[in-house]
Design an enzyme around this catalytic site. Structure first.
Site, PDB file in Angstrom:
ATOM      1  N   LEU A 107       0.851  -1.178   0.000  1.00 25.06           N
ATOM      2  CA  LEU A 107       0.000   0.000   0.000  1.00 25.06           C
ATOM      3  C   LEU A 107       0.889   1.230   0.000  1.00 25.06           C
ATOM      4  CD1 LEU A 107      -2.615  -1.129   2.691  1.00 25.06           C
ATOM      5  CD2 LEU A 107      -2.601  -1.583   0.221  1.00 25.06           C
ATOM      6  N   CYS A 108       0.682   2.098  -0.980  1.00 29.80           N
ATOM      7  CA  CYS A 108       1.434   3.350  -1.092  1.00 29.80           C
ATOM      8  C   CYS A 108       2.938   3.057  -1.138  1.00 29.80           C
ATOM      9  CB  CYS A 108       1.053   4.273   0.068  1.00 29.80           C
ATOM     10  SG  CYS A 108       1.581   5.993  -0.134  1.00 29.80           S
ATOM     11  N   THR A 109       3.717   3.671  -0.249  1.00 27.91           N
ATOM     12  CA  THR A 109       5.171   3.537  -0.291  1.00 27.91           C
ATOM     13  C   THR A 109       5.667   2.197   0.227  1.00 27.91           C
ATOM     14  OG1 THR A 109       5.198   4.755   1.802  1.00 27.91           O
ATOM     15  CG2 THR A 109       5.670   6.000  -0.200  1.00 27.91           C
TER      16      THR A 109
END
Length: 320
Positions: A107-109
């Site tokens: 998720l994301c970074t």
């Protein structure tokens, strides 16, 4: 890969400096079954070497990183600082879990953890648009796309920033339990039932609920007419706009063209009919405005990745 029917244990590793939003999204979706949940919902576990501060909260793990060895799905939350060294024990545990057959999603970074584990090499990937250039620079063997909400390579998935974490988690629920169950979870969260991974990360008007934007009435009108031929001119006429103005508003609200949105809606409706009815593929094609079974099969496989018949065999029992 383990089969979808065997997937039930979802493990979130909590190591390093994490962002609380993405982790909360995963906990809410995988740890909180819908009211009319299927018999086998996910068994959510949080792992890490010690309690960790995640934003304003302190998270107490259920066990150490060795829990990743038991995972069917690993969800790697977002890293708060992509310039900070990644915990080597986390990278190794994620790599080992994937090698053992687990599905791994970031998720994301969190994509930087997957990259360091070598899981992005030769695969499509994304992260928050502000960090896609850095992800590509660090992992040149990955195919980094800054313009999508999420990527699905089968056993390796990545999501862009914030709200895209919701989209990817719902996508996983849809893969495992079908569109009807994923839509139930989405309704509880008061978010759109499905946004395909190919939609743009950034749109001028945030997509929240269907009643929050200028095109709300038009989208409802179009959804009620999916069994009929619809053109951009038809939609523009109903919205009292020129086709060019309508296209501009569609990009602002959905990040898509009107025709691409319409195709996504037709495929979404086809999924529901394949899961919840005994209608033939021909009947589903007519009911969704695809016209012929050949067109439905071609478009469905292009969007979903499998044929309508395979999709029905996979999800019909679960949906029923």
């Amino acid at each position: 890969m383990r089969t979808v029917s065997d997937m039930h244990t979802v493990v979130l590793p909590t190591v390093g400096h994490l962002l609380h939003f993405e982790m909360a999204v995963a906990c809410e979706i995988f740890g909180n079954p819908p009211r009319d949940a299927v018999d086998d919902w996910y068994d959510l576990r949080i792992c890490g070497p010690a309690p960790v501060r995640v934003g304003p909260f302190t998270v107490e793990p259920d066990g150490g990183l060795d829990l990743l060895a038991q995972a069917d799905t690993v969800i790697v939350p977002a890293c708060a600082d992509v310039d900070a060294p990644l915990p080597p024990e986390l990278v190794e545990a994620v790599r080992a879990a994937h090698d053992a057959g687990a599905r791994v999603a970031s998720l994301c970074t969190g994509a930087f953890v997957l990259g360091a584990a070598g899981l992005l090499d030769g695969r499509h990937a994304t992260t928050h648009w502000a960090h896609t250039a850095e992800l590509s620079a660090r992992h040149p063997a990955a195919v980094v796309d800054q313009d999508v909400l999420y990527t699905d390579n089968g056993s390796v998935l990545t999501a862009a920033g914030k709200a895209a974490a919701v989209d990817l988690c719902l996508h996983l629920v849809q893969r495992d339990h079908g569109a009807a169950v994923a839509n139930t979870v989405a309704r509880r969260l008061v978010v759109p039932p499905h946004r395909s991974g190919g939609q743009a990360q950034f749109v001028a008007t945030p997509v929240q609920t269907d009643r929050d934007h200028l095109l709300a009435d038009l989208l409802d009108w179009a959804r009620r007419r999916l069994d009929r031929p619809l053109t951009v001119t038809d939609m523009a006429r109903h919205a009292n706009m020129s086709p060019r103005n309508l296209t501009r508003h569609f990009h602002a609200v959905t990040g898509q063209t009107p025709l691409r949105w319409l195709l996504a809606e037709r495929v979404r409706r086809a999924r529901e009919l394949l899961e919840g009815t005994d209608q033939s593929v021909v009947a589903v094609a007519v009911a969704t405005g695809m016209g012929t079974a050949t067109t439905l099969r071609r478009q469905f496989k292009r969007v979903v990745g499998v044929s309508p018949d395979t999709y029905r065999r996979t999800f019909r029992t679960t949906a029923a």
